[in-house]
Design an enzyme around this catalytic site. Structure first.
Site, PDB file in Angstrom:
ATOM      1  CB  SER A   1      -6.543   3.528   4.527  1.00  0.00           C
ATOM      2  OG  SER A   1      -7.121   3.620   3.553  1.00  0.00           O
TER       3      SER A   1
ATOM      4  CE  LYS B   1      -3.135   6.715  -1.547  1.00  0.00           C
ATOM      5  NZ  LYS B   1      -3.183   6.655  -0.225  1.00  0.00           N
TER       6      LYS B   1
ATOM      7  CG  HIS C   1     -10.047   0.379   0.886  1.00  0.00           C
ATOM      8  ND1 HIS C   1      -8.816   1.434   1.424  1.00  0.00           N
ATOM      9  CD2 HIS C   1     -11.787   1.486   1.540  1.00  0.00           C
ATOM     10  CE1 HIS C   1      -9.631   2.825   1.597  1.00  0.00           C
ATOM     11  NE2 HIS C   1     -10.817   2.611   1.661  1.00  0.00           N
TER      12      HIS C   1
ATOM     13  CE  LYS D   1      -6.207  -0.266   2.280  1.00  0.00           C
ATOM     14  NZ  LYS D   1      -5.944   1.370   2.199  1.00  0.00           N
TER      15      LYS D   1
ATOM     16  CB  CYS E   1      -6.975   2.840  -1.387  1.00  0.00           C
ATOM     17  SG  CYS E   1      -5.163   3.300  -0.235  1.00  0.00           S
TER      18      CYS E   1
ATOM     19  CG  ASP F   1      -2.001   1.017  -3.272  1.00  0.00           C
ATOM     20  OD1 ASP F   1      -0.942   0.741  -2.762  1.00  0.00           O
ATOM     21  OD2 ASP F   1      -3.228   1.181  -2.376  1.00  0.00           O
ATOM     22  CG  ASN F   2      -2.046   4.486  -4.372  1.00  0.00           C
ATOM     23  OD1 ASN F   2      -2.932   3.863  -4.114  1.00  0.00           O
ATOM     24  ND2 ASN F   2      -1.065   4.875  -3.620  1.00  0.00           N
TER      25      ASN F   2
ATOM     26  NE  ARG G   1      -5.994  -2.074  -1.545  1.00  0.00           N
ATOM     27  CZ  ARG G   1      -5.167  -1.923  -1.145  1.00  0.00           C
ATOM     28  NH1 ARG G   1      -4.787  -3.112  -0.189  1.00  0.00           N
ATOM     29  NH2 ARG G   1      -4.075  -0.853  -0.545  1.00  0.00           N
TER      30      ARG G   1
ATOM     31  CG  HIS H   1      -2.165   3.840   3.576  1.00  0.00           C
ATOM     32  ND1 HIS H   1      -2.669   4.598   4.862  1.00  0.00           N
ATOM     33  CD2 HIS H   1      -2.739   4.241   2.524  1.00  0.00           C
ATOM     34  CE1 HIS H   1      -2.824   5.584   3.955  1.00  0.00           C
ATOM     35  NE2 HIS H   1      -3.693   5.407   3.614  1.00  0.00           N
TER      36      HIS H   1
ATOM     37  CG  ASP I   1      -2.258   1.073   1.140  1.00  0.00           C
ATOM     38  OD1 ASP I   1      -1.438   2.075   0.166  1.00  0.00           O
ATOM     39  OD2 ASP I   1      -3.005   0.303   1.973  1.00  0.00           O
ATOM     40  CG  ASP I   2       0.257   4.722   0.198  1.00  0.00           C
ATOM     41  OD1 ASP I   2      -0.676   4.775  -0.967  1.00  0.00           O
ATOM     42  OD2 ASP I   2       0.062   6.039   0.833  1.00  0.00           O
TER      43      ASP I   2
END
Length: 471
Positions: A153, A291, A130, A128, A75, A270-271, A79, A218, A35-36
């Site tokens: 998140s 992001k 989301h 996670k 996010c 994810d990004n 996904r 994240h 994540d991130d």
């Protein structure tokens, strides 16, 4: 005597035919989603102050995709694209859902887990989710036998640095039941890794699919005592070292259980990095912005895949590819059936086998906000359309968990960029390449007819309905 020989030989010959014709066991699949984590957050891409030997070794032992894109730079949307193989806005997704959302992934969409369950796979999701926090939208309603994790998140809790006490207590869910609130976030990386390893041990004798979606790096950053203070880059480096440890633990158990030759392991993000968090944010590795933007710093992320004996070691694939392509690639690798509804991903399985000359994906659409087509890519060319968007440039970054500034509605003028020579998207060559502009504009127009585009007020003919609560 001859009759006796025939009587003995026939069963042996028959049994040998059975063995010969017996199909190979279906491969296990492990999908790890950070994540991130930005393009520059692993040491092979220039990370400073810490090392990521397990990420790097994963790339060395298999294939590394250098031109790999998340479905969208946020996010929830990313996904949705990962698990369904569709551009998220085709499914009605945008942004990041929170505790007030009464929508989620539509049950008519088929996830990777649902497709593999029909093939006899055991399935689990850890970390996670989301894609909707209400019961109708949890992983167990979308093909996962097991779920242990958080519904959105982990900054969506009472201690958010900007909107303190806006969010309720963060739930930790097992199956469909909340078993704890505001869990110890320093244990997230370790506990979700241990859950994954336990699942692998329990399901080792039949094909399995496990989706490990780490909440880190994240914000808010949190790390176990094993890695606290271990890096030269502070808490962010510590967190990255623990995530690297997680990859090593997974590979170690596969080796111990002799599953390496029958397991496809995929690791990506994810990004890109949330840059205005400063020393608690990652690195885009020289790419533009981060992001929440459709520039490459927001969507171009590391991706590594390994499968011993099937994916040749040491391949660097400069082929254009995206997380949208993971679902059809897994389908081809496992012999599962494709979703009944249309998807946007294409299988890159041929590339995995070493054919880097193959180009299953030649173009990519950069959508953001509700349904803004902000850019398109074709081969190495990227055409950015005028649009309002986030920029971090010109603002001081935050520190120690508090965000710095950004402009959420900066007016980007657009332009044409040759990513082969200008990966930072700094040199607009639109006036010198009218034919390229014409070609990319045609790709954009087809997308507008298909999925729509709010910037040009195009509705799109093939958008689908997001999941809603049953009344």
């Amino acid at each position: 005597m001859l009759k006796k020989i025939i009587a003995v030989a026939l069963p042996i010959i028959f049994f040998s035919f059975i063995l010969k014709d017996k199909p190979a066991s279906k491969p296990n699949v492990i999908l790890v989603y950070m994540d991130d984590m930005g393009f520059g957050d692993i040491s092979r891409n220039g990370a400073l102050g810490y090392q990521t030997p397990n990420f790097d070794r994963l790339a060395q032992d298999g294939i590394y995709f250098s031109q790999f894109y998340s479905p969208q730079a946020v996010c929830t949307a990313s996904r949705a694209g990962l698990l369904t193989g569709c551009y998220p806005n085709r499914l009605g997704f945008s942004g990041a859902l929170d505790h007030t959302a009464e929508i989620g992934l539509n049950t008519e969409e088929e996830t990777i887990a649902e497709l593999l369950k029909t093939e006899g796979y055991s399935t689990a999701a850890f970390g996670k989710w989301h894609l909707g926090h209400l019961p109708d939208f949890l992983p167990t309603k979308h093909g996962f036998d097991e779920f242990y994790g958080i519904p959105y998140s982990h900054d969506m809790w009472p201690n958010h640095p900007v909107t303190k006490n806006y969010y309720p207590e963060l739930p930790l869910i097992e199956g469909e039941k909340t078993i704890q609130t505001n869990p110890d976030q320093t244990q997230f990386t370790t506990s979700f890794t241990e859950k994954t390893i336990d699942f692998i041990k329990r399901k080792k004798d039949k094909p399995f699919f496990v989706y490990l979606a780490h909440p880190m790096p994240h914000v808010p950053l949190a790390v176990s005592d094993k890695f606290k203070g271990k890096s030269k880059q502070g808490l962010y480096g510590d967190v990255m070292m623990e995530l690297d440890w997680s990859i090593g633990q997974i590979r170690e158990i596969l080796k111990k259980l002799k599953l390496e030759e029958n397991t496809l392991l995929i690791v990506t993000s994810d990004n890109g990095p949330w840059l205005n968090y400063g020393n608690h944010a990652g690195s885009a590795g020289g790419l533009r912005e981060g992001k929440g933007t459709s520039f490459d710093g927001g969507q171009r992320v590391p991706c590594m895949m390994t499968w011993k004996g099937k994916i040749p070691a040491g391949i660097v694939a400069n082929n254009l590819s995206a997380a949208l392509d993971i679902l059809p690639t897994i389908v081809e690798a496992t012999g599962a059936k494709m979703p009944k509804r249309r998807i946007d991903g294409v299988s890159v399985f041929n590339v995995l086998k070493g054919n880097t000359a193959a180009n299953p994906r030649t173009s990519f659409l950069y959508y953001y906000r509700k349904n803004n087509l902000e850019a398109v890519r074709d081969e190495s060319w990227k055409l950015v359309f005028p649009h309002p968007g986030r920029t971090y440039e010109g603002f001081s970054a935050g520190k120690d968990g508090s965000p710095g500034g950004s402009n959420e509605n900066f007016t980007f003028q657009g332009g044409l960029y040759d990513l082969r020579r200008d990966p930072g998207e700094r040199y607009n060559v639109i006036s010198d390449n009218p034919e390229v502009v014409k070609r990319l504009t045609q790709i954009a127009e087809e997308a507008r007819q298909d999925i729509g585009d709010d910037l040009t007020k195009s509705e799109g003919k093939n958008r689908r309905t997001i999941g809603k609560i049953k009344e």
